[in-house]
Design an enzyme around this catalytic site. Structure first.
Site, PDB file in Angstrom:
ATOM      1  CB  SER A  22      -0.922  -0.125   1.462  1.00  0.00           C
ATOM      2  OG  SER A  22      -1.753  -1.010   1.283  1.00  0.00           O
ATOM      3  CB  SER A 166     -13.313   1.095   0.782  1.00  0.00           C
ATOM      4  OG  SER A 166     -12.336   1.162  -0.351  1.00  0.00           O
ATOM      5  CD  GLN A 168      -8.359  -0.758  -3.060  1.00  0.00           C
ATOM      6  OE1 GLN A 168      -9.285  -0.915  -3.681  1.00  0.00           O
ATOM      7  NE2 GLN A 168      -7.056  -1.645  -2.976  1.00  0.00           N
ATOM      8  CG  ASP A 314      -5.473  -6.803   2.440  1.00  0.00           C
ATOM      9  OD1 ASP A 314      -6.647  -7.105   1.916  1.00  0.00           O
ATOM     10  OD2 ASP A 314      -4.727  -5.764   2.141  1.00  0.00           O
ATOM     11  CE  LYS A 341     -10.600  -6.437   0.617  1.00  0.00           C
ATOM     12  NZ  LYS A 341     -10.375  -5.096   0.340  1.00  0.00           N
ATOM     13  NE  ARG A 345      -7.658 -12.342  -0.981  1.00  0.00           N
ATOM     14  CZ  ARG A 345      -6.865 -11.201  -0.966  1.00  0.00           C
ATOM     15  NH1 ARG A 345      -7.059 -10.234   0.016  1.00  0.00           N
ATOM     16  NH2 ARG A 345      -6.127 -11.316  -1.852  1.00  0.00           N
ATOM     17  NE  ARG A 387      -3.271  -9.483   0.914  1.00  0.00           N
ATOM     18  CZ  ARG A 387      -2.276  -8.994   0.603  1.00  0.00           C
ATOM     19  NH1 ARG A 387      -1.059  -9.489   1.116  1.00  0.00           N
ATOM     20  NH2 ARG A 387      -2.112  -7.788   0.408  1.00  0.00           N
TER      21      ARG A 387
HETATM   22  C1  S3P Z   1      -5.684  -1.435   0.060  1.00  0.00           C
HETATM   23  C2  S3P Z   1      -6.773  -1.233   0.678  1.00  0.00           C
HETATM   24  C3  S3P Z   1      -7.636  -2.342   1.165  1.00  0.00           C
HETATM   25  C4  S3P Z   1      -6.873  -3.733   0.987  1.00  0.00           C
HETATM   26  C5  S3P Z   1      -6.127  -3.613  -0.254  1.00  0.00           C
HETATM   27  C6  S3P Z   1      -4.847  -2.434  -0.297  1.00  0.00           C
HETATM   28  C7  S3P Z   1      -4.984   0.032  -0.144  1.00  0.00           C
HETATM   29  O1  S3P Z   1      -8.850  -2.320   0.328  1.00  0.00           O
HETATM   30  O2  S3P Z   1      -7.690  -4.758   1.032  1.00  0.00           O
HETATM   31  O3  S3P Z   1      -5.412  -4.862  -0.447  1.00  0.00           O
HETATM   32  O4  S3P Z   1      -3.833   0.113  -0.415  1.00  0.00           O
HETATM   33  O5  S3P Z   1      -5.708   1.040   0.093  1.00  0.00           O
HETATM   34  P1  S3P Z   1     -10.100  -1.434   1.006  1.00  0.00           P
HETATM   35  O6  S3P Z   1      -9.982  -0.458  -0.257  1.00  0.00           O
HETATM   36  O7  S3P Z   1     -11.228  -1.999   0.744  1.00  0.00           O
HETATM   37  O8  S3P Z   1      -9.864  -0.831   2.114  1.00  0.00           O
END
Ligand code: S3P
Length: 428
Positions: A22, A166, A168, A314, A341, A345, A387
């Site tokens: 990340s 989230s 992201q 994760d 994901k 998962r 994973r």
């Molecule tokens: C991530 C946020 C997570 C995570 C992903 C990486 C990131 O997802 O599961 O592997 O780098 O911002 P979310 O957007 O659902 O929080």
């Protein structure tokens, strides 16, 4: 590539894991938006982060990569150029969603796509708020899935109440907010990982965090700088789980990011009875980092639910393996996000562990595992999910017989040296 895992007697070692995925993505993206040179140390040269480098290069940014050292030469917020071709995010949700935020702020046309797994993942969650800020986005399936065509520019700041926790989504909106006048705020139902907020502030943006609410002030001058990426706790956890369940195992993983919005798995492992010591705590480039020692013991089941879920989302495939090898029942709830994901998962973890002989029952938003049954080596699918491949390998170390994992090369997404590292740790 098929990999065969044989059972181990013990695990011992003192090592580092590769850089955080990340944080590596964000360092490249903010480096591209900053003025001057950004030097990234301990960058994760995994496939996902290489997709991010490829995308920013296609936008005219100079990037040099030499093993785990990356130099990005940005020209400020307005320097990105229209790409000549479609941008390929590969398997990486972070590349696609965060770049959608950045591209929404850029006054040109671009198309983002990805591999078959990424093209099945929901994009409406970013398309909706970015469109509300003024980006023109159309995509497949009635604006649900990539490929996504974006014409950006002239954004308005916003206050967005996200229905999902989230990082992201939050990051896409905050990054778009950099291009808008005024303050952009995201409010989440539960806090998600906060690397974007930390790194924006490290690069010089004005950020305010109040509980589950984050605001960024638009049009900052981001300054290129040096970022040292901590080791990825999401990679470390597979090794920690491998050791946690073997009395006599002893492993130290150095230089691991222990950001509280990422380290929920350490809390859960402790609660399950793991013998974990966190020491040498320090701050590196705005992130908390430490060394972690784990000694094997017997684990017991637990309940994993509510607000801690985003802090370990994760790690649930690895924790499911720990639960299968623990005594008693483990219940995972409130984790429906797992279905969106790299694979669904919930389904793939249940398939893998059932096939290996565990007592695991699928739920809408998680699973229930009655631990303590002996696992049996078998031929299993990774479904192309990094994973899941690593979870299968860790389970295989503690199963009877040989575990064969198909399409195991997908570990290159986040932990290219994973199988070598397991070999180094294993005492046969
Ligand atoms: C991530 C946020 C997570 C995570 C992903 C990486 C990131 O997802 O599961 O592997 O780098 O911002 P979310 O957007 O659902 O929080």
């Amino acid at each position: 590539m098929e990999i065969a895992i044989t059972p181990v007697r013990a695990l011992r070692g003192d090592l580092q894991v590769p850089g955080d995925k990340s944080i590596s993505h964000r360092a490249v993206m903010l480096g591209a938006l900053a003025e001057g040179e950004t030097e990234i140390e301990n960058f994760l040269p995994g496939e996902d982060c290489l997709s991010t480098i490829q995308v920013v290069k296609s936008l005219g940014v100079e990037v040099h990569i030499e093993k785990d050292r990356v130099v990005v030469r940005g020209g400020g917020l307005n320097a990105l150029q229209e790409p000549e071709n479609v941008l390929d995010a590969g398997n990486s949700g972070t590349t696609m969603r965060l770049m959608a935020g950045i591209l929404s702020g850029c006054p040109f046309f671009s198309v983002l796509t990805g591999d078959a797994s990424l093209r099945r993942r929901p994009m409406q969650r970013v398309i909706k708020p970015l469109s509300a800020m003024g980006a023109r986005i159309t995509s497949r399936g009635g604006n649900a899935y990539a490929p996504m065509a974006i014409t950006g520019g002239a954004l308005c700041s916003t206050t967005y109440r996200s229905p999902v926790a989230s990082a992201q989504v939050k990051s896409a909106v905050l990054l778009a907010g950099l291009f808008a006048d005024g303050t952009t705020t995201v409010i989440e139902p539960a806090r998600s990982r906060d690397h974007t907020e930390r790194m924006l502030s490290y690069f010089g943006a004005r950020i305010q965090v109040k509980d589950k609410q984050v605001s960024v002030w638009g049009r900052p001058k981001l300054q290129g700088c040096k970022v040292v990426v901590p080791g990825d706790i999401s990679s470390a956890v597979f090794l920690l789980v491998a050791c946690a369940v073997v009395p006599g195992a002893d492993l130290t993983v150095r230089n691991v990011g222990i950001n509280p919005t990422r380290s929920g798995a350490l809390e859960v492992l402790k609660e399950m009875g793991a013998n974990i010591i966190i020491f040498n705590e320090r701050q590196v480039s705005g992130e908390p980092v430490a060394d972690i020692r784990i000694r094997g013991s017997r684990l017991k089941g637990t309940t994993i639910n509510r607000a801690i879920i985003p802090y370990l989302i994760d790690e649930l495939p690895a924790l499911a393996v720990a639960a299968a090898l623990a005594e008693g029942e483990t219940v995972v709830r409130d984790a429906a996000e797992l279905r969106y994901k790299e694979t669904d998962r919930i389904t793939t973890v249940v398939k893998l562990l059932s096939q290996m002989g565990a007592d695991i029952i699928e739920q809408e938003d998680g699973f229930i595992i009655r631990g303590g049954r002996a696992l049996q080596g078998t031929e299993c699918e990774s479904f192309g999910d990094h994973r899941l491949a690593m979870a299968a390998a860790v389970a295989g170390l503690h199963a009877r017989g040989i575990t064969k994992i198909k399409s195991a090369e997908c570990v290159n997404i986040s932990f290219p040296a994973f199988f070598n590292t397991l070999n180094l740790l294993s005492v046969q």
